[in-house]
Write a protein that holds these residues in place. Structure first.
Motif, short mmCIF file in Angstrom:
data_model
loop_
_atom_site.label_atom_id
_atom_site.label_comp_id
_atom_site.label_asym_id
_atom_site.label_seq_id
_atom_site.Cartn_x
_atom_site.Cartn_y
_atom_site.Cartn_z
N CYS B 297 28.25 16.89 -0.98
CA CYS B 297 28.60 18.29 -1.35
C CYS B 297 27.81 18.75 -2.84
N GLU B 298 27.71 17.66 -3.59
CA GLU B 298 27.30 17.82 -5.00
C GLU B 298 25.56 17.75 -4.83
N ALA B 299 25.02 18.81 -5.68
CA ALA B 299 23.52 18.87 -5.32
C ALA B 299 22.98 17.57 -6.06
N GLU B 300 23.59 17.61 -7.43
CA GLU B 300 23.02 16.29 -8.31
C GLU B 300 23.38 14.80 -7.59
N VAL B 301 24.06 14.71 -6.55
CA VAL B 301 24.35 13.65 -5.87
C VAL B 301 23.18 13.63 -4.90
N ARG B 302 22.97 14.67 -4.22
CA ARG B 302 21.99 14.57 -3.11
C ARG B 302 20.47 14.34 -3.89
N ALA B 303 20.17 14.78 -5.01
CA ALA B 303 19.18 14.85 -5.58
C ALA B 303 19.01 13.35 -6.08
N ALA B 304 19.80 12.71 -6.84
CA ALA B 304 19.69 11.28 -6.95
C ALA B 304 19.42 10.30 -5.59
N ALA B 305 20.05 10.67 -4.52
CA ALA B 305 20.04 10.07 -3.39
C ALA B 305 18.72 10.04 -2.82
N ALA B 306 18.16 11.53 -2.85
CA ALA B 306 16.95 11.95 -2.31
C ALA B 306 15.70 10.96 -2.99
N ASN B 307 15.98 11.03 -4.44
CA ASN B 307 14.82 10.34 -5.16
C ASN B 307 14.67 8.75 -4.72
N LYS B 308 15.86 8.14 -3.89
CA LYS B 308 15.76 6.78 -3.64
C LYS B 308 15.20 6.61 -2.38
N VAL B 309 15.15 7.63 -1.28
CA VAL B 309 14.52 7.66 -0.05
C VAL B 309 13.65 6.50 0.29
N LYS B 310 12.67 6.51 -0.29
CA LYS B 310 11.27 5.76 -0.17
C LYS B 310 11.88 4.40 -0.65
N GLU B 311 12.35 4.00 -1.46
CA GLU B 311 12.72 2.62 -1.89
C GLU B 311 13.99 2.22 -0.86
N LYS B 345 15.22 19.33 -3.26
CA LYS B 345 14.01 19.37 -2.44
C LYS B 345 12.72 18.81 -3.32
N SER B 346 12.87 19.06 -4.57
CA SER B 346 11.91 18.56 -5.31
C SER B 346 11.87 17.16 -5.54
N ALA B 347 13.14 16.59 -5.80
CA ALA B 347 13.31 14.94 -5.55
C ALA B 347 12.66 14.51 -4.47
N LEU B 348 12.99 15.03 -3.20
CA LEU B 348 12.71 14.64 -1.88
C LEU B 348 11.01 14.71 -1.91
N ALA B 349 10.41 15.73 -2.47
CA ALA B 349 8.95 15.90 -2.11
C ALA B 349 8.30 15.09 -2.90
N SER B 350 9.00 14.36 -4.05
CA SER B 350 8.24 13.27 -4.87
C SER B 350 8.26 11.91 -4.19
N VAL B 351 9.00 11.84 -3.43
CA VAL B 351 9.08 10.41 -2.42
C VAL B 351 8.86 10.48 -1.33
N CYS B 380 9.70 26.92 -4.03
CA CYS B 380 9.61 26.69 -5.23
C CYS B 380 8.21 25.63 -5.66
N PRO B 381 7.46 26.06 -6.40
CA PRO B 381 6.19 25.58 -6.51
C PRO B 381 6.34 23.98 -7.12
N GLU B 382 7.34 23.51 -7.91
CA GLU B 382 7.41 22.20 -8.00
C GLU B 382 7.54 21.24 -6.86
N VAL B 383 8.21 21.85 -5.74
CA VAL B 383 8.25 21.03 -4.53
C VAL B 383 6.81 20.77 -4.02
N ARG B 384 6.24 22.09 -4.00
CA ARG B 384 4.78 21.96 -3.18
C ARG B 384 3.78 20.96 -4.13
N LEU B 385 4.01 20.91 -5.33
CA LEU B 385 2.96 20.30 -6.33
C LEU B 385 3.41 18.89 -5.96
N ASN B 386 4.56 18.72 -5.94
CA ASN B 386 5.05 17.23 -5.61
C ASN B 386 4.43 16.70 -4.34
#
Lengths: 447, 592
Positions: B297-311, B345-351, B380-386
Motif C-alpha cells: 500500500c505504500e508507494a515507497e515500498v512498491r518503488a523499491a520492489a519494482a527496482n528489484k524486478v529484473k534482478e 512507474k519510473s523505477a519499473l521503467a528502468s528495469v 511522466c517523461p521520466e518513465v518514458r525516458l527510462n
C-alpha cells in the motif's frame, strides 16, 4: 486512576526570580520559551531578542529539608539573529519560538532552538583545561628569537577556570514556508519534527540538507483554507507516533509506519460541539495552543483558550478530564478579541509523575490541577506578594464587587501580565514560568 | 612568523616548531593542517617523546572542531610505527577511546575504524591486556555514544582472544542488543551480521539467533529494519536445513511488518536475501513475499520492489524461472505499469526492459511489448525516458524491425510533444537511440525529426538540436554528414526567417570539427561568406563568430584569400556588434 486520593494539598513556595525587576521592559527581553532538560539539572529560556539563557541547578551542599538547589546562570548565547528574506521582502524575527533538549549523549548538552524559519542545534559544553607551551613565542604572545629554539616542546594541558561554551552544531534552514510553531525530538533519538502552519517535516539530526514532509494540509487553493496546524509533538515512547493540534480544536494522531506521508491520520481526537454554546468566538477559543503527552505516554493534554483537556489515547470521542482554566473570561471574549488577547497561545505541562497539570493565565496567575478531581488552585507569580519558603496564597477570581482578602474581581485583572510559557521539572517538584521578562521558579513545599 | 635566518641547510627544528605551535592555533584551518602532518611531528619527536608527550596531548584535544577531530582519528589509525611499532601500539588507545565517545557520528565512526585497524597490530596478549578492556569500558559507558562505538569493535577482537574472554564478549554484545536507548540497539543490530560471521556456528545458533529475533521485533521500527540487513549475513552462515526453523519466520514477519520502512528494507535487500536463502525457499516463500511487496500500500515500498524486478527474476532457479515469472511476477508488473505513483512507474521503467532477455522473443512480443508501449506513453517523461534509454536490451531480443514498428510512433509523439522540456529530453537521447538503432534505420525514420528540431520555435530546442547533429556526425562519420545533413543545414541559409539562417551558422560552428577540413572549406565556408552580406546585423556578427570558430579547421590558403577580406569588410560594418566580433575574429585568427 493515578494518585492516592490527594489527602494533602501541595503547597508551593517562590524559590527564585530571574531578570530585571523593572516596569520598563524592552521588547527583546520578553521571554518566549522555557524548558527544563531531561534531568532537570538545566533550565533554558529563550527570548524575543534571539538569546538563550541556560541556568544550572546548584549541587546541594547540605541536605536541607526545605530547599533544593537554586538555579544559576550557566551559559548565555545568541541563538538567532534578525534576518531578511529578500525573495519575499519579509523580515524574519530572531524571536525564539521553542527550545527542545536532546536526551544527553555525552558529557555535553544539546538543544534545538527555533525561530519562525530556522532550527539550530546547539552544543553546550564545559572546558576546564587549556594547552600551554609554545615553541616560538612566550605564553603572553611575544615572539621568541627563533634561533633560541634548540629543542621541541609539546604543549601540555593545564587546569583552568571552568568555561562553558555554546557552539552551533547544525543549522536546519529553508524547509518551512510558514512560521514554525513546534519542534519535537523523537524517542528514536535520531530524528525530530518541525511543524509550521500547514506542514510538518521530519529531520534526521545529522542532516541539514534534507527533510521529509510528513504532513501537508495546504489546500491547492488557499482560499479553501479553513484550518491550520498549531502544535505538534512526538509520543514519548513510540517512535512512530506523533500528534498535531489544529486551529479548529481537534488533534490528529498519525502513525508513521502506515505510510510515508501521514496526511491520513490514524486517530482524530475531537469533542462534539455543544450547539447551544455556539458563538462567533467558538472556533477561536477552541484552537489548540499546546499539546503534550504525559510522561507515561498513555494520555495527552491539550490547552485551548479556556480549558485544559486530558485525552486517553484510547478514546477519541471526548476527553477523560476537562479543567476550566479561567471560565470567568467567557463573558469577556468580546473585549479580549478586540485587544487580541484571545489569540494568546498558552502552554501547558505535566508534573513529573503525571498526577498534576499546570498552565498559565492572566494577571500573572497560573493554575494547577490535581488529577484526582479536586478543583484547581490559582497562584500568582509575584515577587512582591510572596516571601521565600512561605507557601503561596491561592487566589479566587470572582465576578461580584464585594470581595474578601483573597479574592479579585474579573475587571481588576491585568491582561498585559500573562504567563504563556511554563515548564515542570521532569523528576522533581520544581516549576518554572515566564512572566513577560521575568523567570519565576517555584518549589513544592516539603513537609 | 619572523624569518628564521641562518638555519637553513641544517636539520632545522623551525618548521616542526611551527607545526607544533599551530596544533593550538586559533585558526581551525592551521590546526587542521598541523593535524594532517602529525606524522612529521611524531618523526621529529621520536618514538619516546611521541608516546610520552604528543599522545597525552592529543588525548586531551577532544574539544576541537569536528573536522580536526576527524583528521586526528584518521591519523591515529596509521600511527603504529611512529610510537615504536606493535609493541607500543596500545598507547594509541587512550586518544582513540576519547574520540570514540564524541557526539559527532562521523568522528566516532572514524575512531572506531582506526581502532579496528590497530587491533590487528596488537599481539594476542596485548589484545587481552589492553584492547579488550577498552571495548568493555566503552560497552559499559554511561553515554550511549561510547556504547554505540563498542558495537563495532567486538568482531575484531573475538577471533583472537581466549575462550573465557570470548564468553565475556558475547555477554557484552547480548547486553548491548537490549540496551535501553534505541541508538545502541541500532548500532548493535547493524553489527549483528558482522559479529555473527566471526562466531562459531554453535554460538550463531545459540546466541545470535535469539538476539536477531529480539531485534527484529524491537518496539522501534528503526531497529527492526536493521535486523533485515543482518538477516542476509546470518542466513548465509547457516546450513540450508536450519534456515526454515531459525530465520524464515522472522523474515516473513519483516516482509509483513506494520511499518512501511521495514518492508521497504526487505524490498531493498531482496536480491541479497534471495541469494542467501537459496532457490527452494525462494520458490516457496520469497515469490509470494515479492508479490506482496509489489502490491504494497505504500508507494515507497512498491518503488523499491519494482527496482528489484529484473534482478529477482534473473536469480530465480532456472528450471522454474519462466513459469514463476509468467504466473506470479508478470501479473503484478502489469498492474505497476499503471500505478498511481510516478516514482513506482519510473523505477519499473528502468528495469522492465531487462525482462525481455530472460523471457525470450515470443514472450517479449506478446507480453512485454504492450507494457513498454504503455510506459512509452506515460504522462511522466521520466518513465518514458527510462524506457527509451534501455531499448538496446530489447533490440537484441526481438530485432530492430519489430521494435521500430511499435516504438517509432511513441518516439515521434514525444518528439513533437507540446512541452518543450519533453522534446529537449528526447533530443538528448537521440545520439543514444541512433547508436542502438543503426544508421539505416535512423536515416529512414528519425533523420527528418532531427532536422525539424532545427526550426523549432524554442531556442533551447534549436540549440540542443545543433548539439545533437554534432554527436550524430561523431557517430556516423563525415561522409554520412555530407550526404544527409550538410545539404539540409546549408539550405536553411536562404530561409526568410533570420532565426533559421542563424541556425545554419550555429550548426556549421558545431559541425566543422567533426566534418573535417575538406567539407568545411568546400561546402560550408562559401555559404558562411555569402551570409556576410545578410541584411540582419545579428546574422552578420554571427558570421564573424562562426568564422572565428571554424578558422582553425579551414585550410590556410582559403583563410587568407577568402576569410580575411570578408572579416576586414565586416570590421568596418556600421553595426557596433558586427565590428566588435569581426575584430575579435581577426585577432584570434591572427589575420591582422
Amino acid at each position: 486512576m493515578e494518585g492516592d486520593g490527594g489527602s494533602e494539598i501541595k503547597q508551593w513556595c517562590l524559590s527564585q526570580v530571574k531578570g530585571a525587576i523593572d516596569d520598563d521592559v524592552t521588547e527583546a527581553d520578553i521571554i518566549s520559551a522555557v524548558e527544563f532538560n531531561h534531568s532537570g539539572e538545566l533550565l533554558a529560556t529563550g527570548d524575543r531578542g534571539g538569546r538563550i539563557v541556560i541556568f544550572q541547578q546548584e549541587q546541594e551542599s547540605k541536605t536541607l529539608a526545605h530547599s533544593r538547589g537554586e538555579y544559576n546562570v550557566y551559559s548565555t548565547f545568541q541563538s538567532h539573529e534578525p534576518e531578511f528574506d529578500y525573495l519575499k521582502s519579509l523580515e524574519i524575527e530572531e524571536k525564539i519560538n521553542k527550545i527542545r533538549w536532546l536526551p544527553q549523549k555525552n558529557a555535553a548538552h544539546f538543544l534545538l532552538s527555533t525561530n519562525d524559519k530556522t532550527i539550530k542545534l546547539w552544543k553546550i559544553s564545559e572546558r576546564d583545561k587549556r594547552p600551554e607551551g609554545y615553541n616560538l613565542k612566550e605564553e603572553d604572545g611575544r615572539y621568541k628569537d627563533p634561533t633560541s629554539v634548540t629543542t621541541l616542546r609539546v604543549p601540555v594541558f593545564q587546569p583552568m577556570d571552568l568555561m562553558v561554551e555554546a557552539s552551533p552544531r547544525r543549522v536546519y534552514a529553508n524547509a518551512h514556508t510558514y512560521h514554525i510553531n513546534s519542534i519535537s525530538v523523537n524517542s528514536d533519538n535520531e530524528t525530530y519534527l518541525s511543524a509550521d502552519d500547514l506542514r510538518i517535516n521530519l529531520w534526521h539530526l545529522d542532516f541539514t540538507d534534507r527533510s521529509f514532509n510528513i504532513v501537508d494540509i495546504k489546500p491547492t487553493n488557499m482560499e479553501e483554507l479553513t484550518e491550520v496546524i498549531t502544535a505538534s509533538e512526538f509520543h514519548p515512547l513510540q517512535c512512530n507516533t506523533f500528534v498535531y493540534g489544529s486551529s479548529k480544536g481537534s488533534v490528529r494522531l498519525c502513525d508513521m509506519r502506515a505510510a510515508a506521508l501521514c496526511d491520513q491520520h490514524s486517530k482524530l481526537f475531537e469533542e462534539p460541539e455543544d450547539p447551544s454554546a455556539r458563538s462567533f468566538f467558538s472556533e477561536i477559543i477552541s484552537s489548540v495552543s499546546d499539546v503534550k503527552f504525559s510522561h507515561s505516554g498513555r494520555y495527552m493534554m491539550t490547552r485551548d483558550y479556556l480549558t485544559i483537556k486530558i485525552w486517553d489515547l484510547n478514546m477519541e470521542s471526548q476527553p477523560v478530564e476537562t479543567y476550566q482554566v479561567h471560565e470567568y473570561l467567557r463573558s469577556k471574549l468580546c473585549s479580549l478579541y478586540e485587544n487580541d488577547c484571545i489569540f494568546d497561545k498558552f502552554e501547558c505541562c505535566w508534573s513529573h509523575d503525571d498526577s498534576e497539570v499546570m498552565t498559565g493565565s492572566y494577571n500573572n496567575f497560573f493554575r494547577m490541577f490535581g488529577r484526582d478531581g479536586q478543583a484547581g488552585v490559582t497562584l500568582e507569580a509575584s515577587w512582591e506578594s510572596s516571601s521565600p519558603r512561605c507557601p503561596l496564597r491561592p487566589w479566587r477570581v470572582c465576578a461580584g464587587s464585594r470581595r474578601k482578602e483573597d479574592e479579585i474581581g474579573v475587571d481588576c485583572l491585568d491582561f498585559s501580565r500573562k504567563i504563556l510559557h511554563t515548564s515542570w521539572h521532569p523528576q522533581d517538584g520544581i516549576i518554572a514560568m515566564a512572566t513577560v521578562n521575568n523567570l519565576y521558579i517555584f518549589q513544592e513545599k516539603l513537609n | 612568523f619572523p624569518e628564521m635566518a641562518g638555519a637553513e641547510g641544517e636539520d632545522s627544528l623551525y618548521p616542526i616548531a611551527v607545526l607544533i605551535d599551530e596544533l593550538r592555533n586559533e585558526d581551525v584551518q592551521l590546526r587542521l593542517n598541523s593535524i594532517k602532518k602529525l606524522s612529521t611531528i611524531a618523526l621529529a619527536l621520536g618514538v619516546e617523546r611521541t608516546r610520552t608527550e604528543l599522545i597525552p596531548f592529543l588525548t586531551d584535544t577532544i574539544y576541537d572542531e569536528d573536522e580536526v577531530l576527524l583528521a586526528l582519528a584518521e591519523q591515529l589509525g596509521n600511527f603504529t610505527m611512529l610510537v615504536g611499532g606493535p609493541e607500543y601500539v596500545h598507547c594509541l588507545l587512550p586518544p582513540l577511546e576519547s574520540l570514540a565517545t564524541v557526539e559527532e557520528t562521523v568522528v566516532r565512526d572514524k575512531a572506531v575504524e582506526s581502532l579496528r585497524k590497530i587491533s590487528q597490530e596488537h599481539s594476542p596478549v596485548d589484545l587481552e591486556v589492553h584492547f579488550e578492556p577498552l571495548v568493555k569500558r566503552l560497552a559499559s559507558g554511561d553515554w550511549f555514544t561510547s556504547r554505540t562505538s563498542a558495537c563495532g569493535l567486538f568482531s575484531v577482537c573475538y577471533p583472537r582472544v581466549s575462550n573465557t574472554v570470548k564468553a565475556e564478549i558475547r555477554q557484552h554484545f547480548r547486553t548491548l542488543c537490549s540496551d535501553e536507548t534505541p541508538m545502541v540497539r541500532r548500532a548493535a543490530a547493524s553489527k549483528l551480521g558482522e559479529f555473527a560471521k566471526v562466531l562459531e556456528l554453535d554460538y550463531v545458533k545459540s546466541d545470535i539467533i535469539p538476539l536477531f529475533t529480539a531485534l527484529a521485533s524491537d518496539e522501534q521500527d528503526s531497529v527492526r529494519l536493521l535486523a533485515v540487513e543482518a538477516c542476509v549475513s546470518i542466513a548465509t552462515l547457516l546450513p540450508q536445513e536450519d534456515l526454515e526453523t531459525l530465520v524464515m519466520s522472522t523474515l516473513r514477519q519483516a516482509a509483513e511488518d506494520k511499518s512501511w520502512r521495514v518492508r521497504y528494507m526487505v524490498a531493498d535487500k531482496f536480491s541479497e536475501l534471495q541469494k542467501a536463502v537459496g532457490p527452494e525457499i525462494t520458490k516457496n516463500d520469497l515469490v509470494p513475499a515479492f508479490q506482496n511487496l509489489l502490491k504494497d500500500c505504500e508507494a515507497e515500498v512498491r518503488a523499491a520492489a519494482a527496482n528489484k524486478v529484473k534482478e529477482f527474476c534473473e536469480n530465480l532457479p532456472e528450471d522454474s524461472r519462466e513459469t514463476l515469472i509468467m504466473s506470479h511476477v508478470l501479473p503484478c508488473v502489469k498492474e505497476l505499469v499503471s500505478d498511481t505513483n510516478q516514482h513506482v512507474k519510473s523505477a519499473l521503467a528502468s528495469v522492465i526492459m531487462g525482462l525481455s532477455t530472460i523471457l525470450g522473443k515470443d514472450n517479449t512480443v506478446e507480453h512485454l511489448l504492450p507494457l513498454f508501449l504503455v510506459q512509452l506513453k506515460d504522462e511522466c517523461p521520466e518513465v518514458r525516458l527510462n524506457i527509451i534509454s534501455n531499448l538496446d536490451c530489447v533490440n537484441e531480443v526481438i530485432g530492430i524491425r519489430q521494435l521500430s514498428q511499435s516504438l517509432l510512433p511513441a518516439i515521434v509523439e514525444l518528439a513533437e510533444d507540446a512541452k518543450w522540456r519533453v522534446r529537449l529530453a528526447i533530443i538528448e537521447y537521440m545520439p543514444l537511440l541512433a547508436g542502438q538503432l543503426g544508421v539505416e534505420f535512423f536515416d529512414e525514420k528519425l533523420n527528418s525529426l532531427c532536422m525539424a528540431w532545427l526550426v523549432d520555435h524554442v531556442y533551447a530546442i534549436r540549440e540542443a538540436a545543433t548539439c545533437n547533429l554534432m554527436k550524430l556526425v561523431e557517430k556516423f562519420g563525415a561522409e554520412w554528414a555530407q550526404n544527409t545533413i550538410v545539404p539540409k543545414v546549408l539550405g536553411m541559409s536562404n530561409d526568410p526567417n533570420y532565426l533559421h539562417r542563424m541556425t545554419t551558422l550555429f550548426c556549421i560552428k558545431a559541425l566543422s570539427e567533426a566534418c573535417g577540413q575538406e567539407i568545411t572549406t568546400k561546402h560550408m565556408l562559401p555559404v558562411v561568406l555569402k551570409m556576410s552580406n545578410d541584411q540582419v546585423a545579428n546574422v552578420r556578427f554571427n558570421v564573424a563568430k562562426c568564422l572565428q570558430k571554424i578558422g582553425p579547421v579551414i585550410d590556410s590558403n582559403a583563410l587568407q584569400a577568402e576569410v580575411k577580406p570578408v572579416l576586414e569588410k565586416l570590421a568596418t560594418d556600421q553595426d557596433m556588434d558586427v565590428k566588435y566580433f569581426a575584430q575579435e575574429a581577426i585577432s584570434v585568427l591572427a589575420l591582422a
